[in-house]
Design a protein around this motif. Structure first.
Motif, PDB file in Angstrom:
ATOM      1  N   PHE A   1      34.327  48.212  18.048  1.00 12.31           N
ATOM      2  CA  PHE A   1      33.481  49.181  17.334  1.00 12.31           C
ATOM      3  C   PHE A   1      32.756  50.016  18.387  1.00 12.31           C
ATOM      4  O   PHE A   1      32.169  49.468  19.311  1.00 12.31           O
ATOM      5  CB  PHE A   1      32.482  48.424  16.447  1.00 12.31           C
ATOM      6  CG  PHE A   1      31.681  49.315  15.545  1.00 12.31           C
ATOM      7  CD1 PHE A   1      32.303  50.029  14.526  1.00 12.31           C
ATOM      8  CD2 PHE A   1      30.306  49.443  15.711  1.00 12.31           C
ATOM      9  CE1 PHE A   1      31.557  50.849  13.686  1.00 12.31           C
ATOM     10  CE2 PHE A   1      29.558  50.261  14.867  1.00 12.31           C
ATOM     11  CZ  PHE A   1      30.176  50.968  13.851  1.00 12.31           C
ATOM     12  N   PRO A   2      32.814  51.334  18.286  1.00 16.70           N
ATOM     13  CA  PRO A   2      32.248  52.158  19.373  1.00 16.70           C
ATOM     14  C   PRO A   2      30.718  52.143  19.389  1.00 16.70           C
ATOM     15  O   PRO A   2      30.092  52.003  18.335  1.00 16.70           O
ATOM     16  CB  PRO A   2      32.757  53.561  19.036  1.00 16.70           C
ATOM     17  CG  PRO A   2      32.973  53.542  17.564  1.00 16.70           C
ATOM     18  CD  PRO A   2      33.389  52.142  17.206  1.00 16.70           C
ATOM     19  N   GLY A   3      30.153  52.307  20.576  1.00 18.32           N
ATOM     20  CA  GLY A   3      28.699  52.340  20.736  1.00 18.32           C
ATOM     21  C   GLY A   3      28.013  53.334  19.793  1.00 18.32           C
ATOM     22  O   GLY A   3      27.055  52.975  19.104  1.00 18.32           O
ATOM     23  N   PRO A   4      28.504  54.582  19.698  1.00 16.86           N
ATOM     24  CA  PRO A   4      27.834  55.547  18.818  1.00 16.86           C
ATOM     25  C   PRO A   4      28.057  55.260  17.326  1.00 16.86           C
ATOM     26  O   PRO A   4      27.539  55.963  16.463  1.00 16.86           O
ATOM     27  CB  PRO A   4      28.478  56.891  19.192  1.00 16.86           C
ATOM     28  CG  PRO A   4      29.193  56.654  20.482  1.00 16.86           C
ATOM     29  CD  PRO A   4      29.565  55.214  20.499  1.00 16.86           C
TER      30      PRO A   4
ATOM     31  N   ILE B   1      30.361  58.880  15.042  1.00 13.94           N
ATOM     32  CA  ILE B   1      31.577  59.587  15.470  1.00 13.94           C
ATOM     33  C   ILE B   1      32.712  59.427  14.452  1.00 13.94           C
ATOM     34  O   ILE B   1      33.838  59.811  14.693  1.00 13.94           O
ATOM     35  CB  ILE B   1      32.018  59.178  16.898  1.00 13.94           C
ATOM     36  CG1 ILE B   1      32.256  57.674  17.021  1.00 13.94           C
ATOM     37  CG2 ILE B   1      31.005  59.644  17.922  1.00 13.94           C
ATOM     38  CD1 ILE B   1      32.872  57.262  18.355  1.00 13.94           C
ATOM     39  N   ARG B   2      32.339  58.842  13.306  1.00 14.13           N
ATOM     40  CA  ARG B   2      33.311  58.762  12.202  1.00 14.13           C
ATOM     41  C   ARG B   2      32.867  59.642  11.035  1.00 14.13           C
ATOM     42  O   ARG B   2      33.398  59.556   9.934  1.00 14.13           O
ATOM     43  CB  ARG B   2      33.485  57.305  11.766  1.00 14.13           C
ATOM     44  CG  ARG B   2      34.117  56.480  12.882  1.00 14.13           C
ATOM     45  CD  ARG B   2      34.225  55.029  12.569  1.00 14.13           C
ATOM     46  NE  ARG B   2      34.841  54.336  13.689  1.00 14.13           N
ATOM     47  CZ  ARG B   2      34.985  53.022  13.751  1.00 14.13           C
ATOM     48  NH1 ARG B   2      34.563  52.259  12.762  1.00 14.13           N
ATOM     49  NH2 ARG B   2      35.561  52.467  14.795  1.00 14.13           N
ATOM     50  N   ILE B   3      31.817  60.426  11.293  1.00 16.91           N
ATOM     51  CA  ILE B   3      31.389  61.439  10.330  1.00 16.91           C
ATOM     52  C   ILE B   3      31.401  62.760  11.097  1.00 16.91           C
ATOM     53  O   ILE B   3      30.380  63.186  11.639  1.00 16.91           O
ATOM     54  CB  ILE B   3      29.957  61.141   9.791  1.00 16.91           C
ATOM     55  CG1 ILE B   3      29.899  59.759   9.153  1.00 16.91           C
ATOM     56  CG2 ILE B   3      29.513  62.228   8.799  1.00 16.91           C
ATOM     57  CD1 ILE B   3      28.514  59.334   8.669  1.00 16.91           C
TER      58      ILE B   3
ATOM     59  N   SER C   1      49.536  59.173  16.508  1.00 17.81           N
ATOM     60  CA  SER C   1      49.427  58.131  17.530  1.00 17.81           C
ATOM     61  C   SER C   1      48.483  58.631  18.616  1.00 17.81           C
ATOM     62  O   SER C   1      48.052  59.778  18.618  1.00 17.81           O
ATOM     63  CB  SER C   1      50.812  57.847  18.109  1.00 17.81           C
ATOM     64  OG  SER C   1      51.362  59.038  18.597  1.00 17.81           O
ATOM     65  N   LYS C   2      48.160  57.752  19.538  1.00 19.90           N
ATOM     66  CA  LYS C   2      47.369  58.131  20.715  1.00 19.90           C
ATOM     67  C   LYS C   2      48.242  57.947  21.941  1.00 19.90           C
ATOM     68  O   LYS C   2      48.694  56.813  22.155  1.00 19.90           O
ATOM     69  CB  LYS C   2      46.128  57.259  20.829  1.00 19.90           C
ATOM     70  CG  LYS C   2      45.353  57.515  22.133  1.00 19.90           C
ATOM     71  CD  LYS C   2      44.180  56.593  22.310  1.00 19.90           C
ATOM     72  CE  LYS C   2      43.498  56.885  23.631  1.00 19.90           C
ATOM     73  NZ  LYS C   2      42.314  56.075  23.862  1.00 19.90           N
ATOM     74  N   PRO C   3      48.474  58.907  22.823  1.00 18.27           N
ATOM     75  CA  PRO C   3      48.228  60.311  22.579  1.00 18.27           C
ATOM     76  C   PRO C   3      49.208  60.836  21.531  1.00 18.27           C
ATOM     77  O   PRO C   3      50.146  60.125  21.222  1.00 18.27           O
ATOM     78  CB  PRO C   3      48.509  60.930  23.957  1.00 18.27           C
ATOM     79  CG  PRO C   3      49.494  60.007  24.614  1.00 18.27           C
ATOM     80  CD  PRO C   3      49.187  58.654  24.081  1.00 18.27           C
TER      81      PRO C   3
END
Ligand code: XMP
Length: 520
Positions: A398-401, A405-407, A511-513
């Motif tokens: 789960f990212p710090g922010p 960053i999902r909105i 996908s990433k990238p």
């Protein structure tokens, strides 16, 4: 350089191979501590009694670029067994008096090696067969063996695919035993460490736990330590390890940014304060974060605001605890190993994305980084050994922010509330359908567009919910997870029917990238 001068180990000298970390992992999987050091950093003086074997890794160099690999060959004169892999095999042969030249036929991918002579290194490697499938990746090859070396196995294009000098205990393999495409490759590594180096197992989660607890006690003495607890795997393991080591001298600070997953703050308090009896300071800063983020839509600005405010709040509470000398962090081994290892520019950097990265400078705290020699899978096993639940240990990253960053676009309280519900539904459904652990990371996001829908006889005009679920090894590259149609149908129905504010669900199939895992 070392975790403990007395902890016996296999030293891996890195010449820049993309597989060097894999060698270290294989050795550790076999229960023996291993450490990686760049060929440019290692000095003869570093080869102490705790080093029971040396592995020379592969790499993109060739043995003629003398200036590019300033490797101190006196290291090979120490009485320690050496295993050279690919480039390591070539350099070992060259420095022992052999010859290396460009191959007529480069070998990339799968090849067969045929047994020519017995060797301790290949004990039970070939089994009943005369050959084994291995994985090659080389353009050069050893063309003349040094004195006292013999051939153990050959491939069609590499006469000296496995070689040994029994007197010196030098072994060389042209292929990569550390990759899974090499059949029985782990057996070769096991033979090298147990039969040739004769090292004893010293690297289980239990060994690590005891060793790390002792190390922490030695390092911090009677001083107080603070730790930012996020509830993620790394900070949870650090917190519990320090809790076992120094008990109430550890102060964990958990900041509720309001951007966490549904009920996350309740779970963290319950687990760490109530169950594990950790000294936990719970800070509810929801309003402060929301205020600072008001009308901010730029992703980088969001990250900066969140990171800075987090540090400010953390500092505010940390200062209330008098006489703190140390800050504990969940830095892992891959964070320490330089990304461009061939340059040898290894620096002990603090995770740049870590929320408390700015703290030590300002507060003049010394770092405690007990996990800095561990890989992620080792951290997970250690966590279980420390009595953390499987639920915490195997959680998706789960990212710090957090949800910010999902909105994409402007963040409002209403949007956060809607997203928390949607994410909760998605994750619960993954768990209920036995899919959660098949997926590396999954989440819901709320897109800043409203679309028209129809529910009953009424027109709706509500947000678009994006679902993302990916498979990955390490988050560096990723592919989307292919759900069955029935699952997609059911989750989209559930979200639209149960959550006011969402009337459409889409699934991210990039996908990433070229995409990243997060949206911002
Ligand atoms: P991306 O979006 O860069 O994400 O493909 C890769 C992995 O990193 C996580 N991530 C973060 N973790 N702070 C963190 O602690 C951050 O700012 C951050 N940004 C991305 C992301 O969740 C994924 O696992």
């Amino acid at each position: 350089m070392s975790l403990d001068q007395n902890l016996n180990k296999i030293l891996i000298i890195d010449f820049g191979s993309q597989f060097t970390q894999l060698i270290a992992r294989r050795v550790r999987e076999l229960g023996v501590f291993s450490e990686i050091v760049s060929h440019k950093k290692i000095k003869l003086i570093d080869i102490n009694h705790s080093i029971k074997g040396i592995v020379l890794s592969g790499g993109p160099l060739n043995v003629y670029q003398i200036n590019k690999y300033s490797f101190d060959k006196k290291i090979l004169q120490v009485d320690v067994p050496v295993l050279g892999i690919c480039f390591g095999h070539q350099i070992l042969s060259k420095l022992s008096g052999g010859r290396v030249k460009q191959s007529k036929h480069r070998e990339f991918g799968v090849a067969n090696v045929y047994k020519k002579n017995n060797s301790l290194l290949t004990t039970n490697f070939f089994g009943n067969k005369k050959f084994k499938q291995v994985w090659m990746s080389h353009a050069d090859q050893v063309s003349k063996l040094p004195k006292n070396f013999k051939v153990v196995a050959s491939s069609t294009n590499s006469k000296f695919a496995i070689v040994e000098n029994k007197i010196k205990k030098y072994y060389g393999v042209q292929f990569h035993p550390e990759v899974t495409h090499t059949e029985n490759g782990k057996k070769l590594i096991s033979n090298f460490i147990f039969l040739i180096c004769k090292i004893k197992r010293n690297w289980s989660s239990k060994d690590q736990k005891n060793q790390l607890i002792n190390d922490v006690r030695k390092q911090v003495g009677n001083n107080k330590v603070i730790c930012a607890l996020s509830g993620g795997v790394d900070s949870s393991v650090v917190a519990q390890l320090l809790n076992k080591a120094i008990g109430k001298k550890l102060y964990c600070i958990f900041v509720n940014t309001g951007l966490l997953r549904k009920n996350e703050e309740i779970q963290v308090v319950q687990t760490f304060k109530k169950r594990l009896k950790i000294n936990l300071i719970y800070v509810n800063a929801e309003k402060e974060f929301l205020k600072k983020l008001k009308n901010v839509s730029d992703p980088e600005k969001k990250r900066k605001i969140i990171g800075n405010l987090f540090i400010k709040i953390f500092e505010r509470y940390a200062k209330k605890i008098k006489n703190v000398k140390f800050l504990a962090q969940g830095t892992l081994y891959p964070d320490l190993i330089e990304s461009k290892s061939v340059t040898g520019s290894q620096t002990s950097k603090i995770k740049s994305h870590h929320n408390v990265g700015g703290l030590p400078k300002k507060m003049n705290l010394k770092l405690v980084e007990p996990l800095k020699f561990l890989f992620k899978d080792e951290v997970r096993k250690l966590g279980l050994e420390l009595n953390l639940s499987k639920e915490i240990i195997s959680r998706h990253p789960f990212p710090g922010p957090g949800l910010a960053i999902r909105i994409p676009g402007i963040i409002t309280n209403e949007k956060i509330k809607i997203l928390k519900e949607a994410d909760y539904y998605f994750i619960q459904n993954l768990k209920n359908n036995g899919l959660y652990h098949k997926i590396w990371q999954a989440y819901a996001a709320l897109l800043p567009v409203k679309t028209v829908g129809v529910m009953g006889d009424n027109r709706t005009y509500e947000y678009l919910c994006l679902l993302r679920a990916i498979t990955s090894e390490d988050g560096m590259t990723a592919d989307y997870y292919e759900f069955k149609k029935s699952f997609m149908q059911s989750i989209s129905n559930k979200i639209v029917n149960s959550i006011r504010g969402i009337n459409r669900v889409v699934y991210d199939v990039t996908s990433k990238p070229p995409s990243t895992i997060e949206l911002e």
